[in-house]
Design an enzyme around this catalytic site. Structure first.
Site, PDB file in Angstrom:
ATOM      1  N   ASP A   1      -1.116  -0.086  -3.994  1.00 51.24           N
ATOM      2  CA  ASP A   1      -2.507   0.269  -3.742  1.00 51.24           C
ATOM      3  C   ASP A   1      -2.548   1.660  -3.110  1.00 51.24           C
ATOM      4  OD1 ASP A   1      -5.119   0.560  -2.934  1.00 51.24           O
ATOM      5  OD2 ASP A   1      -5.307  -1.444  -2.095  1.00 51.24           O
TER       6      ASP A   1
ATOM      7  N   GLU B   1       0.865  -1.181   0.000  1.00 46.30           N
ATOM      8  CA  GLU B   1       0.000   0.000   0.000  1.00 46.30           C
ATOM      9  C   GLU B   1       0.899   1.228   0.000  1.00 46.30           C
ATOM     10  OE1 GLU B   1      -3.317  -0.089   2.879  1.00 46.30           O
ATOM     11  OE2 GLU B   1      -2.700  -2.141   3.331  1.00 46.30           O
TER      12      GLU B   1
ATOM     13  N   HIS C   1      -5.856   4.925   0.093  1.00 54.43           N
ATOM     14  CA  HIS C   1      -5.984   5.999   1.085  1.00 54.43           C
ATOM     15  C   HIS C   1      -5.144   7.226   0.732  1.00 54.43           C
ATOM     16  CE1 HIS C   1      -8.368   3.577   3.874  1.00 54.43           C
ATOM     17  NE2 HIS C   1      -7.622   2.569   3.465  1.00 54.43           N
TER      18      HIS C   1
END
Length: 367
Positions: free
Chosen positions: A191, A161, A194
């Site tokens: 990823d 992430e 957020h």
């Protein structure tokens, strides 16, 4: 009945989950980081005038449709932002499970950060390749794995992430891209769930902020968080785009996102790319609050983003803290196993561009 026993055990361990009740207070739960979701009424008129005929159902998968107007429109817009093709998925979970299981063919090694999201773990498990994990953000361990194993595989995919969903800390993407360049058969998969909308000049994520988009092979973006819509996308090379279209089962066998949802996503991303002032505000607010929190607790917070954890140490303590915050008018929920490991239970605060210092002072006072 075995399921009753499992539920009873979860309740005894203070881990039984329920749907949260509605609450009016300072919202530090949702992932509406830019506040677009809370402001949706402002954009309804523009949406209806621009997309009056967008259907409410796609009625088939992308591969079984003739009319792809809205989906193509959004994919083309995202492709113009990232300067390479994009492919829409129904959610971030669909994207990660579909893409990683498709990439994990025989002769492939998937090497993932130990704290990678559950959707990434599930995708790796469904694949037919081998897998390994490195300790969270440990570049020395990742380097050792690649030096030891990369030559034995046709392809290695390193998975992480960019902003980690539980601690709010950042992946060392600069070090990861530098390491990737030493191994010709390594792909980097990031990823940005957020970070999309929150970081970078246009809100394209940490990769944009660091100038690394062209060095990352697969970028996943989620549209249900800062973008205040629904769905997700993958930005990648033309070859990987066409491969995922043919191999990602979650793409092939899912009814496509409704065109009306895709049109709304388009409008929200247009707004999002122009929210530089809100991004600067949220970054400054997050930094201020992390500093105040460190002063109050005597502990340096791991976060470097708008996601800020307050560690409780047990499920019972996390529930108690959430209850006291609720009494103070602050909506924050406990995070427990299996989302985090035993002993790492916490309150996870999600800051947004609509939150003020006065709001966060109430949190500090309550703590």
């Amino acid at each position: 009945m075995i399921y009753e026993d499992i539920l009873r055990s979860l309740k005894e361990e203070s881990r039984l989950r329920t749907i949260p009740e509605s609450m009016r207070g300072i919202d530090l739960i949702s992932n509406d980081y830019m506040g677009l979701g809370a402001r949706h009424a402002e954009f309804i008129g523009e949406f209806q005038s621009r997309f009056p005929d967008a259907p409410m159902s796609a009625s088939a998968s992308r591969l079984l449709q003739r009319d792809q107007h809205y989906h193509n429109m959004l994919e083309d817009f995202l492709a113009s932002l990232y300067s390479r093709p994009t492919l829409l998925f129904n959610s971030g979970y669909h994207a990660n499970v579909g893409a990683l299981s498709a990439l994990s063919v025989a002769g492939t090694l998937i090497v993932s950060d130990k704290l990678a999201h559950a959707s990434m773990i599930d995708g790796i498990r469904l694949g037919r390749g081998d897998s390994a994990r490195f300790a969270h953000n440990d570049m020395e361990m990742l380097e050792r794995i690649l030096e030891k194993k990369a030559a034995a595989y046709s392809q290695v995919v390193v998975v992480t992430e960019s902003v980690f969903s539980m601690d709010g800390d950042l992946a060392p993407l600069q070090a990861m891209t530098a390491l990737k360049e030493r191994f010709p058969n390594v792909l980097l998969y990031v990823d940005e769930a957020h970070a999309f909308g929150v970081m970078g000049e246009k809100g394209l994520g940490l990769a944009e902020q660091l100038g690394l988009i062209d060095k990352i092979d697969v970028i996943v973006g989620t549209l249900g968080k800062a973008a205040a819509g629904s769905g997700a996308f993958i930005s990648c090379s033309p070859v990987l785009h066409d491969y995922l279209l043919n191999a990602a089962r979650s793409f092939i066998f899912s009814t496509a996102l409704p065109p009306a949802v895709v049109a709304w996503d388009m409008l929200m991303i247009e707004k999002l790319t122009a929210m530089q002032e809100e991004r600067r505000y949220l970054g400054g607010l997050s930094q201020w609050f992390r500093g105040r929190l460190a002063e109050a607790t005597g502990i340096d917070n791991p976060s470097r983003s708008q996601i800020i954890p307050i560690h409780a140490g047990s499920a019972e303590r996390a529930i108690e803290m959430a209850g006291k915050l609720r009494l103070a008018g602050v909506d924050a929920l406990p995070i427990r196993r299996p989302t985090v490991t035993a002993g790492a239970e916490r309150i996870r605060l999600s800051l947004s561009a609509l939150v003020t210092r006065a709001d966060l002072q109430r949190v500090l006072d309550a703590l």
